[in-house]
Write a protein that holds these residues in place. Structure first.
Motif, mmCIF file in Angstrom:
data_model
loop_
_atom_site.group_PDB
_atom_site.id
_atom_site.type_symbol
_atom_site.label_atom_id
_atom_site.label_comp_id
_atom_site.label_asym_id
_atom_site.label_seq_id
_atom_site.Cartn_x
_atom_site.Cartn_y
_atom_site.Cartn_z
ATOM 1 N N PRO A 91 61.053 -82.440 -49.640
ATOM 2 C CA PRO A 91 61.411 -81.062 -50.026
ATOM 3 C C PRO A 91 61.734 -80.209 -48.801
ATOM 4 O O PRO A 91 60.983 -80.182 -47.827
ATOM 5 N N GLY B 288 69.494 -73.079 -54.149
ATOM 6 C CA GLY B 288 68.203 -73.736 -54.307
ATOM 7 C C GLY B 288 68.081 -74.457 -55.641
ATOM 8 O O GLY B 288 68.735 -74.111 -56.629
ATOM 9 N N GLY B 289 67.244 -75.483 -55.664
ATOM 10 C CA GLY B 289 67.014 -76.239 -56.889
ATOM 11 C C GLY B 289 66.838 -77.714 -56.596
ATOM 12 O O GLY B 289 66.584 -78.131 -55.453
ATOM 13 N N ALA C 48 62.877 -76.434 -47.102
ATOM 14 C CA ALA C 48 62.870 -74.978 -47.235
ATOM 15 C C ALA C 48 63.628 -74.403 -46.055
ATOM 16 O O ALA C 48 63.204 -74.555 -44.905
ATOM 17 N N GLY D 57 65.281 -69.555 -48.750
ATOM 18 C CA GLY D 57 64.527 -68.319 -48.612
ATOM 19 C C GLY D 57 65.347 -67.203 -48.029
ATOM 20 O O GLY D 57 66.571 -67.322 -47.833
ATOM 21 N N THR E 274 64.797 -75.400 -51.231
ATOM 22 C CA THR E 274 64.406 -74.006 -51.423
ATOM 23 C C THR E 274 65.106 -73.163 -50.372
ATOM 24 O O THR E 274 65.006 -73.442 -49.174
ATOM 25 N N SER F 220 54.733 -77.271 -46.447
ATOM 26 C CA SER F 220 55.632 -78.392 -46.696
ATOM 27 C C SER F 220 54.883 -79.707 -46.672
ATOM 28 O O SER F 220 55.245 -80.644 -47.370
ATOM 29 N N GLU G 290 64.440 -81.670 -53.534
ATOM 30 C CA GLU G 290 64.268 -80.239 -53.804
ATOM 31 C C GLU G 290 64.659 -79.430 -52.577
ATOM 32 O O GLU G 290 64.245 -79.728 -51.452
#
Length: 628
Positions: free
Chosen positions: A304, A361-362, A306, A384, A382, A415, A380
């Protein structure tokens, strides 16, 4: 008088019976043989030692043979105005260059032989004007490039095209597909690694296709092959049969070649090069059930991510299978992603978002597919808020941030917890990675008793920082393995596969045992290490200081020696003067020193060179004389 009218009647007939005086005799180049007695005219100059095309050619010639000479180039004027030429042979010369438009006047030419020369490329204007060409022989050259429009003028009339024994790695397949009247196509002994599907679908009159000795690992099915029977040898084949030759290629015998194996063929010399279980076996002796493929298995995917808005993000997905899977990406909105102004999809499975936006995002889906099936994995992302501005001279020793495309291991605790919460095949199958440090990790997996006939285990792993997949073969009785060649501070994806013998087919097969994701510990490194220029300057200053100090010490030693020797050079010693008197003499007893008598006067010159040596006992308080 009766003879005169008879002579007048014969005079007009005399010019008709004799040859014209103004007729020009036909020209024949030196060392050549010319056929000019009857039509068609021919000029034969094979092996004549020519360095260039003879300028004194009969422009009415229908056949010109210039083979086995030393001609290095064909110029525009060499073949000008030869509109009736039907056959031209320039074989086995040293031709490196053909001028654009060199054959522009040869509109009636039927056959052109340029084999056995040194051509490296064929451009769009070099064959211009050959609108009636049927036979084009370009074999045994050094061709590495063929322009897409090189065959445009003869595409509708060409019947034979020979490109064998060259250095061609790519071909203009679209241009070759327009040769609707071609009967023979020779592509053998080149460097072709692939043939696109449907490349020969429009060649309805093709009777022989030779692709021997290339680098082909597979041959895609083509409508032409399914429409005509295939025979390996032309002898005994029907008139409508297609002769296909593809021996000498490193064929990968999997399910993609089953269509070729099912065709009725006579004996030929094709063999399989891979996979290892079929390597070296005769192609037509391998059963159809052995041409198998392996479905894809996703071995690596990005954890994932971010990232702040406005930063790039790289999503990576790696998969293995036979044949090699093709990786595609689907956005959270369900759209298939490709190259665009904001994203780039690479063949190795990486999707790079050049500039991220809050709506990006998604959950992105990675789809790996081949002829045996497909596999999916979710990643995934994200997005920000944008990061605050940073000072230009700020320094930091932190590892790369999450948005860095080359950093797939998030350093933050959030994370890390997200990565720990990610459930993958390792949770279901029981593959665990324990006791991992900076460069080593212990891999453990459960016993696979339900799988009969296990021969060995295979460990596949790769780092998030590169695309190299590492394999380790483990004995069948092992349940753990220590990896000792890892890099510090990286994320790894690891899968364990069981290699066993399939009882149904008797072939070697693989079954995934499980996968796991882990990260090695970062190596300790000092912050703000001195740079190389700083270290170099320090060493220069220190060396200069040592040299200066050594010179100063040397000068100081010289000054001290000069002073000790009384101002004389060290090489010249002073001559000692004689001793004139002694202060006292002792006879074994100590007593007060006697009063010395006044010395007699001496000459001034002698006094100047007299040295008095005193041998006196100390006298004063605490040094009383000792009596006898």
């Amino acid at each position: 008088m009766a003879i005169l009218p008879l002579l007048l009647c014969l005079l007009p007939l005399a010019p008709a019976s004799s040859p014209p005086q103004s007729a020009t005799p036909s020209l024949c180049p030196r060392r050549c043989r010319c056929q000019t007695q009857s039509l068609p005219l021919s000029v034969l100059c094979p092996g004549a030692g020519l360095l260039f095309v003879p300028p004194s050619l009969d422009r009415r010639a229908a056949e010109l043979r210039l083979a086995d000479n030393f001609i290095a180039s064909v110029r525009r004027r060499d073949l000008a105005n030869m509109t009736g030429l039907l056959h031209l042979s320039l074989s086995r010369n040293t031709i490196r260059h053909v001028a654009a438009g060199a054959f522009a006047d040869l509109r009636a030419l039927r056959a052109l032989h340029l084999d056995g020369n040194r051509l490296t490329s064929l451009g769009e204007g070099q064959l211009r004007g050959l609108v009636n060409l049927r036979h084009l022989i370009l074999s045994n050259n050094q061709l590495a490039a063929l322009a897409a429009s090189a065959l445009d003028d003869c595409a509708e009339t060409l019947e034979d095209l020979d490109l064998s024994y060259n250095n061609l790695e790519q071909l203009p397949w679209e241009a070759l597909g327009r040769l609707g009247n071609v009967n023979t196509l020779g592509l053998d002994h080149n460097l072709l690694a692939s043939v696109p599907a449907g490349a020969f679908s429009r060649l309805h009159k093709l009777a022989r296709l030779d692709m021997t000795s290339n680098r082909l690992t597979t041959i895609p099915p083509d409508p032409l092959f399914s429409r005509l029977p295939l025979l390996a040898r032309p002898r005994g084949s029907p008139a409508s049969a297609l002769v296909l030759a593809f021996g000498g290629n490193p064929l990968h015998c999997n399910c993609e070649l089953v269509w070729l194996r099912r065709l009725a063929r006579e004996d030929d010399l094709e063999a399989c090069a891979s996979p290892p279980a079929l390597g070296g076996r005769y192609f037509w002796a391998v059963g159809e059930e052995e041409f198998v493929c392996e479905p894809p298995v996703v071995t690596h995917r990005s954890p994932p991510l971010a990232v702040p808005a406005g930063r790039p993000a790289a999503l990576r997905c790696r998969a293995v299978g036979d044949p090699e899977p093709r990786v595609r990406w689907v956005s959270p909105q369900g759209r298939l992603l490709g190259n665009s102004s904001r994203a780039r999809a690479f063949p190795n499975g990486t999707l790079e978002l050049l500039v991220t936006e809050p709506g990006d995002g998604g959950i992105f889906t990675c789809i790996a597919a081949n002829a045996a099936g497909e596999a999916t994995a979710a990643v995934e992302l994200t997005v920000g808020p944008p990061p605050p501005p940073q000072l230009a001279n700020s320094t930091s020793c932190d590892p790369p941030r999450d948005g860095d495309p080359d950093a797939l291991t998030p350093p933050s605790a959030a994370s890390a917890s997200a990565k720990a919460a990610d459930t993958g095949p390792s949770t279901d199958r029981g593959v665990q990675v324990t006791e991992h440090g900076a460069t080593a990790a212990l891999v453990q997996w459960p016993d696979q008793r339900p799988i009969p006939g296990i021969r060995m285990y295979q460990i596949q792993y790769n780092s998030s920082a590169d695309d190299i997949l590492v394999y380790r073969m483990i004995p069948a009785d092992s349940r753990s393995f220590l990896l000792t060649d890892l890099a510090s501070g990286r994320a790894y994806d690891l899968c364990v596969l069981a290699v066993y013998e399939d009882s149904a087919t008797g072939l070697t097969a693989t079954r995934p045992v499980g996968c796991a994701r882990f990260s090695t510990e970062p190596a300790l490194r000092p912050c703000g290490a001195p740079h190389a220029p700083f270290l170099g300057g320090t060493m220069i200053i220190a060396l200069g200081g040592v040299i200066v100090a050594s010179v100063l010490v040397f000068i100081f030693v010289l000054l001290m020696r000069y002073k000790v020797h009384g101002g004389q050079p060290p090489g010249k010693a002073k001559t000692p003067a004689p001793v004139s008197s002694v202060c006292s003499q002792t006879n074994g007893a100590l007593g007060p020193p006697p009063t010395p008598a006044p010395p007699a006067p001496e000459p001034a010159a002698l006094r100047a060179h007299t040295v008095v040596q005193l041998d006196c006992e100390p006298w004063g308080p605490g040094h009383e004389p000792v009596g006898p």
